[in-house]
Design a protein around this motif. Structure first.
Motif, PDB file in Angstrom:
ATOM      1  N   UNK A   1       0.836  -1.213   0.000  1.00  0.00           N
ATOM      2  CA  UNK A   1       0.000   0.000   0.000  1.00  0.00           C
ATOM      3  C   UNK A   1       0.866   1.257   0.000  1.00  0.00           C
ATOM      4  N   UNK A   2       0.334   2.314  -0.570  1.00  0.00           N
ATOM      5  CA  UNK A   2       1.087   3.569  -0.670  1.00  0.00           C
ATOM      6  C   UNK A   2       1.532   4.046   0.711  1.00  0.00           C
ATOM      7  N   UNK A   3       0.687   3.821   1.706  1.00  0.00           N
ATOM      8  CA  UNK A   3       1.026   4.277   3.063  1.00  0.00           C
ATOM      9  C   UNK A   3       2.349   3.671   3.544  1.00  0.00           C
TER      10      UNK A   3
END
Ligand SMILES: Cc1cc2nc3c(=O)[nH]c(=O)nc-3n(C[C@H](O)[C@H](O)[C@H](O)COP(=O)(O)O)c2cc1C
Length: 213
Positions: free
Chosen positions: A205-207
């Motif tokens: 995920x981008x996070x």
């Protein structure tokens, strides 16, 4: 957002990035015309490079004899023989030596001034001439960017592609007659996918990969 490009163009690039996957299984019967092999390198050449050094070089391997040699140097990975073409994407350690000539094309078109040309040549020479590590880093940066451009260009033409990093670099330099300043950075296979390839694998995920500060 880049407002100088149309929303359609932006969507096209986003779609290509989201849908691209590495092809390992190619239809060995399908070939590419020499013009297409050339066009992909022309498009890759629009990649950025430090001082516009363009310190990259491509060998397009497409004959059965050349594929045989390259396949052995890529530990027998089958996509090398089955793909229509495999590009040996090289970064060049000594691009800085030719920078005056390389930039002359932009001077002639009045994109940069002779003074800027000279200042870039002076700067790059002082940075690179005694620093083999920087020469190598820069070669790998430029070649990697051009390899990704080549991949996206191929995908944009509806072709399948793949990156291959498992190869004997010294063996490739010797077998394909490359100069000592050419570093084989990546092989990029291009052709027509056959059945049975994996879909694109899942990304973190981008996070997990982004810090906005
Ligand atoms: C630097 C690099 C080296 C790679 N080397 C190989 C390789 O030697 N053989 C191979 O089958 N795939 C190779 N790959 C492809 C990766 O396995 C693939 O990009 C990754 O698993 C993600 O899959 P996807 O591109 O389909 O999403 C390489 C990719 C990169 C960027």
């Amino acid at each position: 957002m880049n407002l100088t490009r149309s929303a359609t163009a932006q969507n096209t690039v986003a779609n290509l990035l989201e849908s691209r996957s590495t092809t390992g299984l190619y239809d060995p019967e399908k070939t590419l015309a020499p013009e297409t092999i050339r066009e992909l390198v022309r498009l890759a050449s629009f990649s950025p490079s430090a001082f516009n050094m363009q310190n990259w070089y491509f060998v397009a391997v497409h004959t059965p004899e050349s594929k045989e040699k390259l396949s052995a140097l890529a530990y027998g990975q089958p996509q090398i023989k089955a793909a229509a073409v495999t590009y040996i994407v090289c970064g060049q350690m000594e691009g800085y030596r030719e920078l005056a000539k390389t930039l002359q094309l932009s001077v002639d078109k009045q994109i940069i001034s002779p003074a800027i040309q000279q200042s870039w040549v002076d700067t790059v020479t002082s940075m690179h001439e005694n620093d083999r590590q920087l020469q190598r880093d820069e070669a790998i940066r430029s070649a990697s960017l051009s390899a990704m451009s080549l991949i996206i260009a191929a995908e944009g033409m509806g072709l399948a592609s793949g990156a291959v990093g498992g190869f004997d670099a010294d063996g490739i330099v010797a077998e394909f007659g490359l100069s000592a300043q050419d570093i084989p950075v990546l092989l990029v296979t291009v052709g027509y996918a056959s059945e049975g390839n994996w879909p694109q694998k899942v990304r973190k995920p981008v996070e997990a990969i982004l810090d906005i500060c």
